[in-house]
Write a protein that holds these residues in place. Sequence first.
Motif, mmCIF file in Angstrom:
data_model
loop_
_atom_site.group_PDB
_atom_site.id
_atom_site.type_symbol
_atom_site.label_atom_id
_atom_site.label_comp_id
_atom_site.label_asym_id
_atom_site.label_seq_id
_atom_site.Cartn_x
_atom_site.Cartn_y
_atom_site.Cartn_z
ATOM 1 N N CYS A 17 0.843 -1.212 0.000
ATOM 2 C CA CYS A 17 0.000 0.000 0.000
ATOM 3 C C CYS A 17 0.871 1.252 0.000
ATOM 4 C CB CYS A 17 -0.922 -0.032 1.210
ATOM 5 S SG CYS A 17 -1.768 1.522 1.549
ATOM 6 N N LEU A 18 1.880 1.269 0.880
ATOM 7 C CA LEU A 18 2.761 2.445 0.960
ATOM 8 C C LEU A 18 3.579 2.616 -0.315
ATOM 9 C CD1 LEU A 18 3.897 2.071 4.668
ATOM 10 C CD2 LEU A 18 2.618 3.996 3.712
ATOM 11 N N GLU A 19 3.947 1.506 -0.924
ATOM 12 C CA GLU A 19 4.699 1.572 -2.169
ATOM 13 C C GLU A 19 3.861 2.198 -3.278
ATOM 14 O OE1 GLU A 19 8.017 1.479 -4.234
ATOM 15 O OE2 GLU A 19 7.911 0.623 -2.206
ATOM 16 N N GLN A 20 2.594 1.790 -3.349
ATOM 17 C CA GLN A 20 1.708 2.346 -4.374
ATOM 18 C C GLN A 20 1.441 3.825 -4.109
ATOM 19 O OE1 GLN A 20 -1.896 0.135 -4.973
ATOM 20 N NE2 GLN A 20 -2.738 1.613 -6.436
ATOM 21 N N PHE A 21 1.233 4.185 -2.832
ATOM 22 C CA PHE A 21 1.000 5.589 -2.501
ATOM 23 C C PHE A 21 2.206 6.449 -2.846
ATOM 24 C CE2 PHE A 21 1.322 9.014 0.758
ATOM 25 C CZ PHE A 21 0.314 9.813 0.252
ATOM 26 N N ALA A 22 3.397 5.935 -2.638
ATOM 27 C CA ALA A 22 4.607 6.698 -2.946
ATOM 28 C C ALA A 22 4.667 7.054 -4.433
ATOM 29 C CB ALA A 22 5.843 5.898 -2.545
ATOM 30 N N GLN A 23 4.143 6.163 -5.260
ATOM 31 C CA GLN A 23 4.143 6.415 -6.693
ATOM 32 C C GLN A 23 3.062 7.413 -7.100
ATOM 33 O OE1 GLN A 23 3.868 2.657 -8.751
ATOM 34 N NE2 GLN A 23 5.464 1.719 -7.482
ATOM 35 N N GLU A 24 1.955 7.479 -6.329
ATOM 36 C CA GLU A 24 0.810 8.316 -6.698
ATOM 37 C C GLU A 24 0.793 9.663 -5.982
ATOM 38 O OE1 GLU A 24 -2.385 4.734 -7.664
ATOM 39 O OE2 GLU A 24 -2.390 5.697 -5.691
ATOM 40 N N CYS A 25 1.489 9.779 -4.881
ATOM 41 C CA CYS A 25 1.442 11.003 -4.075
ATOM 42 C C CYS A 25 2.082 12.185 -4.807
ATOM 43 C CB CYS A 25 2.179 10.766 -2.753
ATOM 44 S SG CYS A 25 2.194 12.208 -1.653
ATOM 45 N N PRO A 26 1.467 13.350 -4.746
ATOM 46 C CA PRO A 26 2.073 14.543 -5.355
ATOM 47 C C PRO A 26 3.444 14.817 -4.732
ATOM 48 C CG PRO A 26 -0.197 14.968 -4.705
ATOM 49 C CD PRO A 26 0.173 13.657 -4.114
ATOM 50 N N PRO A 27 4.365 15.360 -5.503
ATOM 51 C CA PRO A 27 5.722 15.595 -4.963
ATOM 52 C C PRO A 27 5.779 16.693 -3.900
ATOM 53 C CG PRO A 27 5.498 16.506 -7.184
ATOM 54 C CD PRO A 27 4.258 15.711 -6.921
ATOM 55 N N GLU A 28 4.836 17.645 -3.970
ATOM 56 C CA GLU A 28 4.836 18.734 -3.003
ATOM 57 C C GLU A 28 3.499 18.778 -2.262
ATOM 58 O OE1 GLU A 28 5.785 22.383 -4.886
ATOM 59 O OE2 GLU A 28 7.775 21.738 -5.572
ATOM 60 N N TYR A 29 3.574 18.954 -0.967
ATOM 61 C CA TYR A 29 2.361 19.028 -0.155
ATOM 62 C C TYR A 29 2.711 19.662 1.187
ATOM 63 C CZ TYR A 29 4.494 14.752 1.677
ATOM 64 O OH TYR A 29 5.377 13.842 2.197
ATOM 65 N N GLU A 30 1.654 20.122 1.897
ATOM 66 C CA GLU A 30 1.839 20.715 3.217
ATOM 67 C C GLU A 30 1.699 19.675 4.330
ATOM 68 O OE1 GLU A 30 2.454 23.301 6.320
ATOM 69 O OE2 GLU A 30 2.783 23.659 4.179
ATOM 70 N N SER A 31 0.706 18.778 4.178
ATOM 71 C CA SER A 31 0.459 17.809 5.247
ATOM 72 C C SER A 31 -0.246 16.583 4.688
ATOM 73 C CB SER A 31 -0.400 18.435 6.362
ATOM 74 O OG SER A 31 -1.656 18.833 5.850
ATOM 75 N N ILE A 32 -0.133 15.477 5.431
ATOM 76 C CA ILE A 32 -0.800 14.223 5.075
ATOM 77 C C ILE A 32 -1.508 13.685 6.305
ATOM 78 C CG2 ILE A 32 -0.511 11.824 4.357
ATOM 79 C CD1 ILE A 32 1.895 12.643 2.737
ATOM 80 N N LEU A 33 -2.773 13.331 6.141
ATOM 81 C CA LEU A 33 -3.529 12.643 7.178
ATOM 82 C C LEU A 33 -3.785 11.222 6.698
ATOM 83 C CD1 LEU A 33 -5.271 12.445 9.775
ATOM 84 C CD2 LEU A 33 -7.195 13.308 8.414
ATOM 85 N N CYS A 34 -3.364 10.252 7.478
ATOM 86 C CA CYS A 34 -3.622 8.847 7.163
ATOM 87 C C CYS A 34 -4.743 8.344 8.053
ATOM 88 C CB CYS A 34 -2.366 8.011 7.384
ATOM 89 S SG CYS A 34 -2.645 6.247 7.081
ATOM 90 N N LEU A 35 -5.874 7.979 7.440
ATOM 91 C CA LEU A 35 -7.013 7.424 8.165
ATOM 92 C C LEU A 35 -7.051 5.912 7.988
ATOM 93 C CD1 LEU A 35 -9.867 9.972 7.295
ATOM 94 C CD2 LEU A 35 -8.653 9.733 9.469
ATOM 95 N N ILE A 36 -7.219 5.192 9.095
ATOM 96 C CA ILE A 36 -7.283 3.730 9.055
ATOM 97 C C ILE A 36 -8.592 3.280 9.701
ATOM 98 C CG2 ILE A 36 -6.179 1.572 9.731
ATOM 99 C CD1 ILE A 36 -3.541 3.110 9.993
ATOM 100 N N PHE A 37 -9.411 2.558 8.940
ATOM 101 C CA PHE A 37 -10.644 1.971 9.461
ATOM 102 C C PHE A 37 -10.493 0.456 9.338
ATOM 103 C CE2 PHE A 37 -12.134 6.052 7.434
ATOM 104 C CZ PHE A 37 -12.118 6.771 8.619
ATOM 105 N N SER A 38 -10.420 -0.220 10.491
ATOM 106 C CA SER A 38 -9.949 -1.595 10.491
ATOM 107 C C SER A 38 -10.950 -2.573 11.097
ATOM 108 C CB SER A 38 -8.631 -1.676 11.273
ATOM 109 O OG SER A 38 -8.187 -3.008 11.390
ATOM 110 N N ALA A 39 -11.181 -3.687 10.382
ATOM 111 C CA ALA A 39 -11.955 -4.789 10.955
ATOM 112 C C ALA A 39 -11.133 -5.533 12.004
ATOM 113 C CB ALA A 39 -12.382 -5.746 9.842
ATOM 114 N N ASP A 40 -9.822 -5.458 11.895
ATOM 115 C CA ASP A 40 -8.881 -6.131 12.795
ATOM 116 C C ASP A 40 -8.627 -5.240 14.008
ATOM 117 O OD1 ASP A 40 -6.813 -7.424 14.059
ATOM 118 O OD2 ASP A 40 -5.649 -7.771 12.233
ATOM 119 N N ASP A 41 -8.943 -5.747 15.211
ATOM 120 C CA ASP A 41 -8.750 -4.942 16.420
ATOM 121 C C ASP A 41 -7.518 -5.355 17.218
ATOM 122 O OD1 ASP A 41 -9.712 -7.395 17.251
ATOM 123 O OD2 ASP A 41 -10.855 -6.560 18.923
ATOM 124 N N LYS A 42 -6.696 -6.243 16.658
ATOM 125 C CA LYS A 42 -5.527 -6.720 17.392
ATOM 126 C C LYS A 42 -4.455 -5.626 17.451
ATOM 127 C CE LYS A 42 -6.155 -11.649 16.570
ATOM 128 N NZ LYS A 42 -7.515 -11.503 16.028
#
Length: 591
Positions: A17-42
């Motif tokens: 996932c992070l590898e794919q995002f690295a390829q798609e993410c704009p080169p310049e930005y101010e901030s990134i918010l990563c939201l995780i909604f998980s069925a796994d509670d471990k």
Amino acid sequence: MRLFPYNLQDASGIGACLEQFAQECPPEYESILCLIFSADDKTEHIETMTQAIHARLPAARIAGCTSSGEIVNGELRLDSIQVSFLVFARASVAVHLFDCGQLTMDEAAESLPDLLDGEPLAGVGILTTLKTLGDIHAFTDVLSGLPEEVPVFGGSSDSYINKSSYVNDEYTCVFDGKSYTNQGILVILFRGQDLHIRVKSYNGWKPLGAEAVITGMDGCNVVTQVNHKPVVALYEKYLGIAPGEKFFRAILPFPVMIERDEQPVARMAISYQANGSMRFGGDFSLGEHVRLGYGDPINMLQEGFRNIEGLRNFQPEGILLFSCIVRRMYLRDDVRIELQPFRDIAPSAGFYTYGELQRFDGHSQVHLLNGSLVTICFREGQPAAAPTAIPSPQKLSFHDERISLITGLAHFVSVTSAELEQANQALTLLADTDRLTGLLNRGAVEQILMNEIERSDTSSDLHLGAIMVDLDHFKHINDTFGHEAGDEVLRQVAKIMQNALRSSDFVGRWGGEEFMLVLPGCHIDDAIMVAERIRQRIEADTRLPDGRHVTASLGVTVAGSSDTLDGLYGRLDEELYKAKHRGRNCVSAAR
């Protein structure tokens, strides 16, 4: 602003996932918010993901919670992990987690104002655990002090644990990049003058049955009695459903309906006790009027389509969807009809909650919702071009035959209820109206007085004023000018009183030349002012055929603790006698 949603089967997929995002993410930005909604509670699996994100994106802010269904680009995914990156070109994001296992809710809320200070906010997001959902008002009360133009939204974490007989709050959690708790609240602060956030919600539930009054509570979200009977009796009466092994699955399509800021709001049951009390996923007030609701699939989806049009005009660059688990459980496979339109507008991500949060437009209070779908649209800057057209929805075709049957039954209930309500309104109007003046009659006023006295007795904050009006020398008017002239005086006085009151007040003809006014929420000083204003208007605007003015004597009082109708009427009658004894055409009040 751009939103990049990815769906993982398990935590091991975070590297790809992070590898794919690295390829798609704009080169310049101010901030990134990563939201995780998980069925796994471990805990260990969540830590695996957050550590990997920090290693690859050390400046990213992480916010997440457990869910009972994940949404990606207008599609439902189950037993998965939804990882989304919100990349802002100019806006900033801050994430704060409050562990309420270590702090009380009041202590956590007290620290919130310091976080809200600084650069103006573009919006506030909240993720909460189910354990803290019942006390969320400590937080929302603070957020209600923000300027009304600041949108506030949020959702409660949920889990895939079976909900057929009760809701288990042990397996829901929230987390940031450092901490994890099953009893806490996570706050996301968005800042940026160029960031626009649009928050809207809809539910589609319809009222069913007669209005009832909450007459017993144990805390803000536990109802013990409705109409002086155990609250479970409401479900037994209208639905024939008694508490048992699958009680909650049976009543899920039937929330309790209330109003908040003139908007219909649903309340879903969470648990019940042997004494017949029930805990709900939101707050109530003692004395509040409620009705059972029911789910009409057509109405639920049509409200969604209407929301889509406004959302399209906003031209979002990314959309978050916080939808109640009850919608998924009720619509089942046909929930896809509700979600699909979003994929034609902008990238979207979200999760299924057990409670939603929203501040309605033009209001300050932040409300806890149930059974709703909240849409949160983001855009930096102004719209780039005219919105693209979206095809109008075709005739709805349900995959689930059960939904088709429910739709037909819901339509039948809706039409039948509307017909019965119209007939009842006509009969009530006929039975409760004084034909001469068009005001309420004595029976209707007595019932209102009894209801309002009961409400005011439940809380010291609920005041109730009452005014008795008696026209002076009315027998002489009838004897001198005839009954037609007397009737015209009564009609004129009735109109004066109607024009002098608020929409929440009541006025009725008590009998003969006497009138009763009921003023909910009115202190004694305010009630005296109303009475004096009415007295002056009667004297100024009502004339007899010989040109003389009509006058009135008025008695005023307010309901006291443990008051009764007879007690209230007795004080009014006594004050009216005092006004007459003083020479008439005056106001006398029992302070």
